[in-house]
Design a protein around this motif. Structure first.
Motif, mmCIF file in Angstrom:
data_model
loop_
_atom_site.group_PDB
_atom_site.id
_atom_site.type_symbol
_atom_site.label_atom_id
_atom_site.label_comp_id
_atom_site.label_asym_id
_atom_site.label_seq_id
_atom_site.Cartn_x
_atom_site.Cartn_y
_atom_site.Cartn_z
ATOM 1 N N SER A 135 -7.517 1.819 1.371
ATOM 2 C CA SER A 135 -8.262 0.630 0.922
ATOM 3 C C SER A 135 -9.687 1.027 0.563
ATOM 4 O O SER A 135 -10.233 0.577 -0.453
ATOM 5 C CB SER A 135 -8.324 -0.431 2.019
ATOM 6 O OG SER A 135 -7.074 -0.607 2.608
ATOM 7 N N SER A 152 -1.869 0.788 3.225
ATOM 8 C CA SER A 152 -3.304 1.026 3.046
ATOM 9 C C SER A 152 -3.867 1.987 4.084
ATOM 10 O O SER A 152 -4.968 2.490 3.926
ATOM 11 C CB SER A 152 -4.064 -0.294 3.052
ATOM 12 O OG SER A 152 -3.786 -0.987 4.235
ATOM 13 N N ARG A 166 -0.900 -10.356 -4.292
ATOM 14 C CA ARG A 166 -2.226 -9.948 -4.781
ATOM 15 C C ARG A 166 -2.074 -8.953 -5.937
ATOM 16 O O ARG A 166 -1.060 -8.278 -6.045
ATOM 17 C CB ARG A 166 -3.008 -9.223 -3.675
ATOM 18 C CG ARG A 166 -3.313 -10.058 -2.465
ATOM 19 C CD ARG A 166 -4.031 -9.231 -1.393
ATOM 20 N NE ARG A 166 -3.181 -8.925 -0.255
ATOM 21 C CZ ARG A 166 -3.433 -7.982 0.638
ATOM 22 N NH1 ARG A 166 -4.499 -7.224 0.525
ATOM 23 N NH2 ARG A 166 -2.614 -7.764 1.651
ATOM 24 N N GLY A 168 -7.326 -3.779 -0.026
ATOM 25 C CA GLY A 168 -8.740 -4.112 -0.157
ATOM 26 C C GLY A 168 -9.088 -5.567 -0.001
ATOM 27 O O GLY A 168 -10.182 -5.978 -0.376
ATOM 28 N N LYS A 169 -8.198 -6.362 0.619
ATOM 29 C CA LYS A 169 -8.454 -7.802 0.717
ATOM 30 C C LYS A 169 -9.829 -8.139 1.318
ATOM 31 O O LYS A 169 -10.540 -8.976 0.777
ATOM 32 C CB LYS A 169 -7.320 -8.465 1.526
ATOM 33 C CG LYS A 169 -7.414 -9.968 1.582
ATOM 34 C CD LYS A 169 -6.191 -10.585 2.219
ATOM 35 C CE LYS A 169 -6.045 -10.183 3.667
ATOM 36 N NZ LYS A 169 -4.961 -10.875 4.364
#
Ligand SMILES: Nc1nc2c(c(=O)[nH]1)N[C@H]1C(S)=C(S)[C@@H](COP(=O)(O)OP(=O)(O)OC[C@H]3O[C@@H](n4cnc5c(N)ncnc54)[C@H](O)[C@@H]3O)O[C@H]1N2
Ligand code: MOO
Length: 731
Positions: free
Chosen positions: A613, A684, A655, A561-562
């Protein structure tokens, strides 16, 4: 008013290597992002933890007379080299203990270690001096506390000789409250409206339980709220500077950014931005029925009368007097005797569970404790009584009020039954309670409607695979749209209405048409795909360049999910709508009319395209926004977290990572903790990482863990926290 700020980093390390200074540049970035604040070249310095050097740097700025505010970072702790307060105290002419208190108390909300910070603050000549701790996190939080509610702005205005009138007029207009102190009624003085829209609303009260249609919508004599234009600007989201905007999609690919212009912020900061930038929807009156599930009450509910209203029996049997000894009694019933005429001696009165007691009776004997003695004959004078019980023997003497529910013993007249802000679940308990006290309809916060859009030339609807050939120009078959079905299911499962905007190809016009429709018809827009660094990643540029939106964050340090993006976009109101304002106690809700052509800022989440994601970020970031819109209490905006025992080794990432798991109870061992089983590969793009998943284990960032114990994994048997996203399973 232009405020000139000077920044002094106090650190032995940074004094040797300027690249090690993270706090100075961070302060500069925050300061320069504020309207009217500037840091001129040469006014950012680094000195070691040396009293004389600190004193001399700040004193030269105070003497120069152009510096309104000196901010120092570092040297305020208990370390042996920490001397910033001692170096600067002699300069301070008027100490500001209130600012010191604000800094410490806001940090104490985050960590008890804030108690070990020794800030000082005050004025020296016409310069305000504040001393912040050295860490990046602390300077950010402290500056946020100072800017919150315009505290610092007001202070600087006064120090520069201002009257403070600007701020006072905002205060008396009902604004300038702490941004973080808002609650459901936030619309009254916050955020929805940009500088485009002059709010012309006015407020009035409604009695609930009455008709809420009113003829005085436009009667401006009703507590009209004054909002001056300055105040509007204060509350409107600030656009980012042109230089920092996302790429221009009409320019060549070669000109795109090669580094994202969005700071990668922490999970905690991102959640905070969501919570503080979404406003609660208006109050609506809805009938009490199954559809009420999932709403939040917008009024206190008081019982209008006693339940039960009289003495009633809680069993099937006979009402009698507690003084009646065991023996044979004549049976009376509702057919033979009026309930309000006193029960004669030698008689008992047949009652069924929930029915009222006759006058004179104070207890009830269960049918099981009696024997039938005689029945009325068929040829008797009253044929209605044929085969009816005539005489019954009671086998025991029954104490007073045995098997009796007293008036008001379930709920008393005037009792507060449910409170404003309580959740009406789909489990039935609250709907039952409202019906029990006779409520036909109640005031609740509107539940948001969500528009959902998939983006990408390669994306194909599973129900319309014939589109496959026309959407892909080469032999590659495309990707089935996974996100719209999965997110729609998740939303509908939670009771939200979904507006399906379909799939749009990677062109600006198709995107804009769909997005505008979604924003006009729904309360929140959810898109997937097109959030990252590719030339056809359009969401961020369109929000900023075509829709006049403000992106609150465009990158978050979470995996997956960046590139998760949260924005608000101004939308013109087409019809008058009511919005709640303050929350007075009692059964009244204040509402305000938002007039046509005003502006509402609607939340937009552009989620990453990868299927895992998209769904993970939905549970993490979108649910709190939906809950805020729907009026949920602040403490319950995020999904619940539980402690779990890991059943697999889980590698850590730089992360914060959400590892998808199946949470199971462990009844056999008797352990009071859920077990978490990994769903396997966590890439993801792997939608199946969420297949059967009912939990997301929150893995700490690698660096944080390494600081703690040097490990790069969490191991089987470790305890971790997990978000609960579905029903818990039995082992
Ligand atoms: N140079 C960089 N590239 C990427 C970065 C980065 O930081 N720098 N971040 C990566 C990360 S992390 C993610 S996550 C993705 C996010 O990409 P986008 O949101 O821009 O999404 P797309 O590029 O449009 O698609 C990514 C992927 O997902 C598939 N997709 C898209 N929509 C759907 C859908 N509705 N159903 C199923 N699958 C979908 C799409 O076909 C792509 O395979 O960016 C990385 N890149
Ligand atoms: O952050 Mo992306 O969602 O890892 O693949």
């Amino acid at each position: 008013m232009t405020i000139n700020v000077a920044i002094l980093t106090v650190s032995d390390t940074a004094a040797k290597d300027a690249a090690a200074d993270l706090s100075g540049p961070q302060i500069r970035e925050i300061i320069t992002s504020k309207d009217g604040y500037q840091v001129q070249d040469g006014f950012c310095r680094i000195v070691p933890d040396e009293k004389e050097e600190i004193h001399s740097a700040v004193s030269s700025w105070v003497e120069s007379e152009n510096i309104d505010w000196v901010i120092t970072a570092g040297g305020t702790g208990f370390g042996v080299r920490d001397v910033t307060p001692e170096a600067l105290s002699p300069l301070i002419e008027r100490p500001a203990p209130g600012i010191v208190h604000l800094l410490i108390s806001s940090s104490l909300n985050k960590t008890p270690f804030a108690a070990l910070s020794r800030p000082i603050a005050g004025t020296a000549k016409n310069t305000l001096i504040t001393t912040l701790p050295g860490s990046l996190k602390a300077v950010t939080e402290n500056l946020e506390a100072l800017f919150d509610g315009d505290v610092i702005h007001h202070a600087l205005d006064l120090i520069k000789g201002g009257t403070g009138r600007e701020i006072h007029s905002q205060l008396s207009a009902g604004g300038t409250g702490s941004e973080s102190s808002h609650s459901h009624g936030r619309h009254g003085h916050h955020g929805h409206h940009g500088s485009h829209g002059h709010r012309r609303g006015h407020s009035h009260s409604h009695e609930h339980g009455q008709h809420r249609k009113h003829s005085h919508h436009r009667d401006h004599s009703h507590h009209r709220r004054h909002h001056d234009h300055k105040h509007e600007e204060h509350r409107a989201p600030k656009p980012r500077s042109q230089a920092a905007l996302s790429h221009d999609p009409s320019a060549s690919v070669a000109s795109r950014h090669r580094v994202s212009p969005f700071a990668q912020i922490s999970l905690e900061d991102a959640l905070q931005l969501v919570k503080t930038n979404v406003d609660t929807l208006p109050v609506v009156n809805l009938p009490v029925n199954a559809q009420l599930g999932g709403h939040i009450l917008a009024e206190d509910i008081y019982a209008p009368c006693n339940v039960p209203s009289t003495f009633t029996t809680s069993v099937d049997g006979y009402a009698l007097r507690s003084i009646d000894p065991p023996g044979v009694y004549t049976v009376l019933t509702s057919q033979t005797r009026k309930i309000d005429t006193p029960l004669p001696e030698g008689c008992i009165y047949r009652v069924n569970t929930g029915g009222p007691l006759p006058a004179g009776a104070d207890t009830v004997i269960m049918v099981e404790d009696t024997k039938l003695v005689s029945v009325h004959q068929e040829d008797g004078p009253n044929t209605l009584l044929a085969e009816e019980e005539k005489q019954v023997e009671t086998l025991a003497q029954i104490p007073e009020y045995e098997n009796v529910r007293k008036p008001g013993s379930d709920v008393r007249a005037g009792e507060l039954v449910m409170s404003k802000g309580e959740k009406i679940t789909k489990a039935g308990g609250e709907i039952g309670t409202l019906a029990f006290v006779g409520r036909k309809q109640v005031a609740v916060y509107k539940k948001p409607k969500v528009a959902i859009l998939s983006t990408g030339n390669e994306i194909v609807d599973i129900q319309a695979p014939e589109n496959l050939s026309s959407t892909s120009s080469d032999s590659w078959g495309g990707i089935f749209d996974t996100n719209r079905p999965s997110l729609t299911a998740a939303l509908e499962n939670l009771g939200y209405e979904v507006l399906d905007l379909g799939i749009v190809p990677d062109d600006v016009q198709s995107h804009l048409t769909a997005i505008r429709k979604g924003l006009a018809e729904a309360d929140l827009l959810l898109t997937t795909g097109g959030t990252s660094m590719g030339p056809t990643d359009l969401l961020k540029p369109l929000i900023e360049r075509h829709l006049d939106g403000v992106i609150h964050f465009g990158r978050v340090s979470v995996k997956p999910g960046k590139p998760t993006t949260f924005a608000r976009v101004p939308v013109k109101i087409e019809h008058d709508v009511e919005v709640p304002v303050t929350s007075p106690s009692g059964p009244q809700v204040q509402v305000q009319v938002e007039e046509k052509n005003n502006i509402i800022w609607k939340p937009v989440f552009a989620l990453p395209g990868n299927p895992a994601s998209a769904l993970v970020t939905f549970y993490v970031f979108v649910i709190p926004a939906l809950r805020r819109l729907g009026g949920w209490p602040t403490a319950q905006l995020e999904l619940p977290k539980v402690n779990v025992e890991l059943q697999n080794t889980m590698p850590l990432d730089p992360r914060t990572e959400y590892h998808r798991v199946i949470l199971k109870t462990d009844l056999q061992s008797g352990a009071a903790i859920l077990k978490a089983y990994s769903t396997g590969g966590q890439r993801s793009s792997r939608a199946a990482s969420l297949c059967n998943a009912n939990g997301l284990v929150i893995l700490p960032p690698l660096a944080q863990r390494q600081e703690d114990d040097g490990r790069r994994h969490l191991e089987t048997g470790d305890i971790a926290k997990a978000l609960v996203i579905g029903e818990i399973e039995m082992e």
